[in-house]
Design an enzyme around this catalytic site. Structure first.
Site, PDB file in Angstrom:
ATOM      1  N   ARG A   1       2.441  73.959 -22.707  1.00  0.00           N
ATOM      2  CA  ARG A   1       2.593  74.440 -23.988  1.00  0.00           C
ATOM      3  C   ARG A   1       3.071  75.894 -24.517  1.00  0.00           C
ATOM      4  O   ARG A   1       3.729  76.252 -25.050  1.00  0.00           O
ATOM      5  CB  ARG A   1       1.547  73.877 -24.870  1.00  0.00           C
ATOM      6  CG  ARG A   1       2.148  72.105 -24.769  1.00  0.00           C
ATOM      7  CD  ARG A   1       1.338  71.623 -26.019  1.00  0.00           C
ATOM      8  NE  ARG A   1       1.322  70.031 -25.804  1.00  0.00           N
ATOM      9  CZ  ARG A   1       1.318  69.192 -24.442  1.00  0.00           C
ATOM     10  NH1 ARG A   1       0.176  70.121 -23.748  1.00  0.00           N
ATOM     11  NH2 ARG A   1       1.231  68.190 -24.339  1.00  0.00           N
TER      12      ARG A   1
ATOM     13  N   ASP B   1       3.687  69.418 -18.088  1.00  0.00           N
ATOM     14  CA  ASP B   1       3.436  68.760 -19.457  1.00  0.00           C
ATOM     15  C   ASP B   1       4.855  68.404 -19.867  1.00  0.00           C
ATOM     16  O   ASP B   1       5.690  69.298 -19.144  1.00  0.00           O
ATOM     17  CB  ASP B   1       2.624  69.389 -20.233  1.00  0.00           C
ATOM     18  CG  ASP B   1       2.094  68.004 -20.877  1.00  0.00           C
ATOM     19  OD1 ASP B   1       2.754  66.739 -21.410  1.00  0.00           O
ATOM     20  OD2 ASP B   1       0.631  67.757 -21.240  1.00  0.00           O
TER      21      ASP B   1
ATOM     22  N   HIS C   1       4.719  62.396 -19.828  1.00  0.00           N
ATOM     23  CA  HIS C   1       3.808  63.970 -20.426  1.00  0.00           C
ATOM     24  C   HIS C   1       5.275  64.237 -19.647  1.00  0.00           C
ATOM     25  O   HIS C   1       4.878  65.483 -18.982  1.00  0.00           O
ATOM     26  CB  HIS C   1       2.377  64.594 -20.979  1.00  0.00           C
ATOM     27  CG  HIS C   1       1.867  64.343 -21.375  1.00  0.00           C
ATOM     28  ND1 HIS C   1       1.863  64.695 -22.564  1.00  0.00           N
ATOM     29  CD2 HIS C   1       0.838  63.208 -21.167  1.00  0.00           C
ATOM     30  CE1 HIS C   1       0.774  64.613 -23.357  1.00  0.00           C
ATOM     31  NE2 HIS C   1       0.895  62.993 -22.967  1.00  0.00           N
TER      32      HIS C   1
ATOM     33  N   ASP D   1      -3.149  60.232 -18.775  1.00  0.00           N
ATOM     34  CA  ASP D   1      -2.927  59.546 -20.301  1.00  0.00           C
ATOM     35  C   ASP D   1      -1.589  59.815 -21.207  1.00  0.00           C
ATOM     36  O   ASP D   1      -0.526  60.021 -20.667  1.00  0.00           O
ATOM     37  CB  ASP D   1      -3.922  61.177 -20.524  1.00  0.00           C
ATOM     38  CG  ASP D   1      -3.124  62.142 -20.518  1.00  0.00           C
ATOM     39  OD1 ASP D   1      -2.399  62.167 -19.510  1.00  0.00           O
ATOM     40  OD2 ASP D   1      -2.822  62.936 -21.641  1.00  0.00           O
ATOM     41  N   GLU D   2      -2.182  59.043 -22.309  1.00  0.00           N
ATOM     42  CA  GLU D   2      -0.798  58.576 -22.695  1.00  0.00           C
ATOM     43  C   GLU D   2       0.456  57.820 -22.706  1.00  0.00           C
ATOM     44  O   GLU D   2       1.362  59.261 -23.009  1.00  0.00           O
ATOM     45  CB  GLU D   2      -1.222  60.206 -24.007  1.00  0.00           C
ATOM     46  CG  GLU D   2      -2.142  60.228 -24.738  1.00  0.00           C
ATOM     47  CD  GLU D   2      -1.904  61.442 -25.718  1.00  0.00           C
ATOM     48  OE1 GLU D   2      -2.414  61.155 -26.893  1.00  0.00           O
ATOM     49  OE2 GLU D   2      -0.956  62.297 -25.140  1.00  0.00           O
TER      50      GLU D   2
ATOM     51  N   TRP E   1     -11.818  61.789 -22.216  1.00  0.00           N
ATOM     52  CA  TRP E   1     -11.487  62.663 -22.934  1.00  0.00           C
ATOM     53  C   TRP E   1     -11.274  61.652 -24.185  1.00  0.00           C
ATOM     54  O   TRP E   1     -11.399  61.926 -26.224  1.00  0.00           O
ATOM     55  CB  TRP E   1      -9.994  63.533 -23.593  1.00  0.00           C
ATOM     56  CG  TRP E   1      -8.817  62.101 -23.321  1.00  0.00           C
ATOM     57  CD1 TRP E   1      -8.956  61.495 -22.732  1.00  0.00           C
ATOM     58  CD2 TRP E   1      -7.798  62.291 -24.151  1.00  0.00           C
ATOM     59  NE1 TRP E   1      -7.501  60.314 -23.070  1.00  0.00           N
ATOM     60  CE2 TRP E   1      -6.846  61.668 -24.064  1.00  0.00           C
ATOM     61  CE3 TRP E   1      -7.608  62.468 -25.820  1.00  0.00           C
ATOM     62  CZ2 TRP E   1      -6.354  60.411 -24.794  1.00  0.00           C
ATOM     63  CZ3 TRP E   1      -6.385  62.013 -26.517  1.00  0.00           C
ATOM     64  CH2 TRP E   1      -5.935  61.214 -25.989  1.00  0.00           C
TER      65      TRP E   1
ATOM     66  N   TYR F   1     -13.085  69.256 -28.551  1.00  0.00           N
ATOM     67  CA  TYR F   1     -11.381  70.146 -28.272  1.00  0.00           C
ATOM     68  C   TYR F   1     -11.321  70.624 -28.879  1.00  0.00           C
ATOM     69  O   TYR F   1     -11.409  71.032 -30.252  1.00  0.00           O
ATOM     70  CB  TYR F   1     -10.499  68.568 -29.063  1.00  0.00           C
ATOM     71  CG  TYR F   1      -9.846  67.726 -27.356  1.00  0.00           C
ATOM     72  CD1 TYR F   1     -10.593  67.716 -26.897  1.00  0.00           C
ATOM     73  CD2 TYR F   1      -8.681  67.050 -27.572  1.00  0.00           C
ATOM     74  CE1 TYR F   1     -10.488  66.765 -25.639  1.00  0.00           C
ATOM     75  CE2 TYR F   1      -7.238  66.538 -26.288  1.00  0.00           C
ATOM     76  CZ  TYR F   1      -8.535  66.544 -25.204  1.00  0.00           C
ATOM     77  OH  TYR F   1      -7.933  66.049 -24.144  1.00  0.00           O
ATOM     78  N   PHE F   2     -11.227  72.285 -28.248  1.00  0.00           N
ATOM     79  CA  PHE F   2     -10.595  73.380 -29.153  1.00  0.00           C
ATOM     80  C   PHE F   2      -9.805  73.941 -29.751  1.00  0.00           C
ATOM     81  O   PHE F   2      -9.819  74.809 -29.928  1.00  0.00           O
ATOM     82  CB  PHE F   2     -11.208  74.308 -27.908  1.00  0.00           C
ATOM     83  CG  PHE F   2     -13.385  74.196 -27.324  1.00  0.00           C
ATOM     84  CD1 PHE F   2     -14.130  74.119 -28.057  1.00  0.00           C
ATOM     85  CD2 PHE F   2     -14.311  75.650 -26.856  1.00  0.00           C
ATOM     86  CE1 PHE F   2     -15.070  73.486 -27.456  1.00  0.00           C
ATOM     87  CE2 PHE F   2     -15.032  75.290 -25.859  1.00  0.00           C
ATOM     88  CZ  PHE F   2     -15.884  74.380 -27.357  1.00  0.00           C
ATOM     89  N   ASP F   3      -8.761  73.370 -29.432  1.00  0.00           N
ATOM     90  CA  ASP F   3      -7.907  73.424 -29.814  1.00  0.00           C
ATOM     91  C   ASP F   3      -7.642  73.452 -31.665  1.00  0.00           C
ATOM     92  O   ASP F   3      -6.732  73.179 -32.232  1.00  0.00           O
ATOM     93  CB  ASP F   3      -6.294  72.976 -29.591  1.00  0.00           C
ATOM     94  CG  ASP F   3      -6.667  70.503 -29.137  1.00  0.00           C
ATOM     95  OD1 ASP F   3      -7.607  70.306 -29.385  1.00  0.00           O
ATOM     96  OD2 ASP F   3      -5.691  69.826 -29.086  1.00  0.00           O
TER      97      ASP F   3
ATOM     98  N   TRP G   1      -5.699  72.549 -26.065  1.00  0.00           N
ATOM     99  CA  TRP G   1      -4.316  72.533 -25.493  1.00  0.00           C
ATOM    100  C   TRP G   1      -3.644  73.543 -26.261  1.00  0.00           C
ATOM    101  O   TRP G   1      -4.100  73.630 -27.620  1.00  0.00           O
ATOM    102  CB  TRP G   1      -4.187  70.932 -25.938  1.00  0.00           C
ATOM    103  CG  TRP G   1      -4.940  70.392 -25.724  1.00  0.00           C
ATOM    104  CD1 TRP G   1      -6.570  69.350 -25.425  1.00  0.00           C
ATOM    105  CD2 TRP G   1      -4.382  69.316 -24.371  1.00  0.00           C
ATOM    106  NE1 TRP G   1      -6.612  69.082 -25.071  1.00  0.00           N
ATOM    107  CE2 TRP G   1      -5.541  67.835 -23.984  1.00  0.00           C
ATOM    108  CE3 TRP G   1      -3.774  69.564 -23.082  1.00  0.00           C
ATOM    109  CZ2 TRP G   1      -5.521  68.033 -22.224  1.00  0.00           C
ATOM    110  CZ3 TRP G   1      -3.561  68.941 -22.105  1.00  0.00           C
ATOM    111  CH2 TRP G   1      -4.394  67.796 -21.889  1.00  0.00           C
TER     112      TRP G   1
ATOM    113  N   GLU H   1      -0.975  74.204 -27.851  1.00  0.00           N
ATOM    114  CA  GLU H   1       0.152  74.073 -28.915  1.00  0.00           C
ATOM    115  C   GLU H   1       0.657  75.154 -30.226  1.00  0.00           C
ATOM    116  O   GLU H   1       2.181  75.573 -29.846  1.00  0.00           O
ATOM    117  CB  GLU H   1       0.193  72.610 -29.586  1.00  0.00           C
ATOM    118  CG  GLU H   1       0.798  71.248 -29.128  1.00  0.00           C
ATOM    119  CD  GLU H   1      -0.438  70.764 -28.390  1.00  0.00           C
ATOM    120  OE1 GLU H   1      -1.846  71.857 -27.992  1.00  0.00           O
ATOM    121  OE2 GLU H   1      -0.010  69.767 -28.149  1.00  0.00           O
TER     122      GLU H   1
HETATM  123  C1  ACM Z   1      -4.749  63.832 -23.915  1.00  0.00           C
HETATM  124  O1  ACM Z   1      -5.589  64.975 -24.575  1.00  0.00           O
HETATM  125  N1  ACM Z   1      -4.240  63.739 -23.870  1.00  0.00           N
HETATM  126  C2  ACM Z   1      -5.844  64.464 -22.077  1.00  0.00           C
END
Ligand code: ACM
Ligand code: ZN
Length: 494
Positions: free
Chosen positions: A123, A152, A232, A293-294, A361, A385-387, A435, A437
């Site tokens: 990102r 990603d 992704h 994931d996702e 996660w 999650y440190f974002d 992450w 972003e």
């Molecule tokens: C994730 O946060 N989608 C691994």
């Protein structure tokens, strides 16, 4: 000279031992498991140059012992990692006390094998020098795994010789860094020359990756590369549209959730096997993270190739398409004798493989169940999650949402009481995920990381959160070290 036995008094009486202004147990971070201070409080050793190393198998895999005596310092260790951690401890002591070190004896070893940080370079991209600085700071605090999220949707960040368009196309997007994140929809232009257009991006050449692996290894940090699949994958599909399902208009659909590659075509599996072969050569000693994931499985139902595979393999639901796709990828890596890691979703479709480590996660309970089968790494979004925001959004830089202040991180307890012995052994450790972003600079990454990384490390080193007031005091004593390293952090008093 006094005998060693008389020099040291076990301070197991839980009285804080204050030498030269601060409790010596708070000076080294993470706090060593055991510190015994010389009975002669105030006596120091000028023997910093007189360092002797001894091999002692009883120190264990990453453990060490340090004895600071009037005339020498003796470091015992069983492995190079143990020796390295002893050196880091001494470095921190010297940073605090200078050359007049207190006489003491330290016995130390981590509770958890996996003390990780994840960094998303898709990102936002960070230079080789910035990644080296990140790794060096990790090592200073005895983190030992860098989960390197290299691919990603918003950018493919590693040179793959067999598929040059992955970086020629997939590593670059229209520069929208002047806009708020929400308005920065990824737009990867086809063709054109990144040098002559205002594009955002970048990638690591294979030589640079080898250099990073070498640099990290010297600091006992294993770089764990991740290649995302089958979701992704927008950047990869922009570079190689044949990876997409029939009918997927990648530049448009890929941004509206259809960013899964086509798992119906054998060519897709071959593509990932080719990419993984280059990964495997570049990261010869690392576990390989295969994403997972996702995934929006239903979108495969629109594709004739995916439907044909479902029929061929007698699959009952589209979720199982991910299962069989990952099964083939895992089989390839197993043949290469590689350790494999995947996000917790890949097990939803019935895949069960004790060889594959589950990276959790979502809820930790998923991890406790998975730990009955095989290895697990915990990075649950609720705590690690440190974002997420560390304070009130009005007074913080833009974050993805949520609220995970330092106290919240320190509430995470990786081992619940009722965990079976097998599951307990299978929990390799914990990590925080960054992450990026909203993190356009390394200074911002560091701001999101510290001080929360201290809470994470204290849990990883000791196996559970302990005393929050002590942690705060220890963090305060680390701020000069961060400043000296030119490493940003969120002030405690903010
Ligand atoms: C994730 O946060 N989608 C691994
Ligand atoms: Zn398909």
């Amino acid at each position: 000279m006094k005998t060693l036995a008389s020099l040291f008094l076990a301070v197991a009486l839980c009285v804080p031992v204050v030498i030269f202004g601060s409790d010596v147990r708070n000076v080294v971070f993470p706090e060593p498991q055991k510190i015994e201070i010389s009975a002669d409080e105030g006596t120091t050793s000028e023997a910093a140059k007189n360092l002797r190393f001894c091999i002692d198998a009883s120190c264990g895999n990453e453990g060490y012992r340090i004895e600071i005596l009037p005339e020498e310092i003796v470091v015992s260790h069983a492995t190079e990692a143990g020796k390295f951690y002893a050196e880091k401890t001494l470095e921190q002591l010297k940073n605090h006390y200078g050359n007049a070190l207190p006489l003491l004896r330290i016995e130390d070893a981590p509770a958890m094998r996996w003390r990780g940080l994840h960094l998303d370079v898709s990102r936002h991209f960070f230079s080789v020098e910035e990644i080296k600085k990140f790794i060096d700071t990790m090592a200073f605090y005895k983190f030992n795994r860098l989960h390197f999220h290299l691919t990603d949707g918003p950018g493919w960040r590693i040179e793959i010789k067999k598929y040059p368009r992955l970086t020629q196309i997939g590593a670059w997007r229209v520069d929208k860094t002047d806009r708020e994140w929400n308005w920065r929809e990824t737009e990867i232009p086809l063709g054109g020359n990144a040098e002559t257009r205002k594009l955002y991006g970048g990638f690591y050449t294979q030589d640079e990756i080898r250099e990073l692996v070498r640099f990290a290894k010297e600091r006992h940090v294993v770089i764990v590369p991740e290649i995302e699949m089958p979701g992704h994958s927008f950047a990869a599909m922009m570079a190689y549209p044949e990876l997409a399902c029939a009918g997927n208009n990648v530049p448009v659909d890929g941004l509206r959730g259809k960013d899964m590659v086509c798992v119906g075509k054998p060519e897709t599996t071959q593509f990932f096997i080719d990419v993984l072969s280059e990964f495997a050569a570049l990261f010869p000693e690392s576990p390989i993270h295969v994403g997972g994931d996702e995934v929006w499985h239903e979108c495969w139902l629109d594709c004739p190739d995916c439907r044909a595979r479902m029929k061929r393999e007698n699959l009952k639901s589209s979720v199982e398409l991910q299962t069989v796709f990952m099964r083939d990828i895992i089989a390839f890596l197993k043949k290469q004798n590689r350790e494999i890691i995947a996000w917790d979703e890949i097990f939803a479709g019935g895949l069960s493989d004790e060889h594959v480590a589950t990276m959790v996660w979502r809820e930790p309970e998923l991890g406790y169940r998975a730990a009955e089968r095989g290895p697990v790494i915990l990075c649950p979004g609720e705590w690690l999650y440190f974002d997420m925001y560390q304070g009130k959004p009005e007074s913080e830089p833009l974050a993805i949402g949520g609220f995970i202040p330092l106290e919240k991180v320190y509430e995470f307890s990786p081992f619940p009481q009722d965990l079976s012995e097998k599951a307990r052994k299978n929990i390799l450790g914990i990590q925080a995920n960054l992450w990026t972003e909203n993190m356009t600079t390394m200074a911002h990454v560091e701001y999101m990381l510290f001080p929360r990384a201290f809470a994470l490390m204290d849990i990883a080193w000791h196996g559970a959160p302990r005393n929050y007031a002590r942690l705060l005091e220890q963090i305060r004593l680390q701020l000069p070290n961060l400043k000296a390293r030119n490493c940003n952090f969120r002030p405690l008093e903010k």
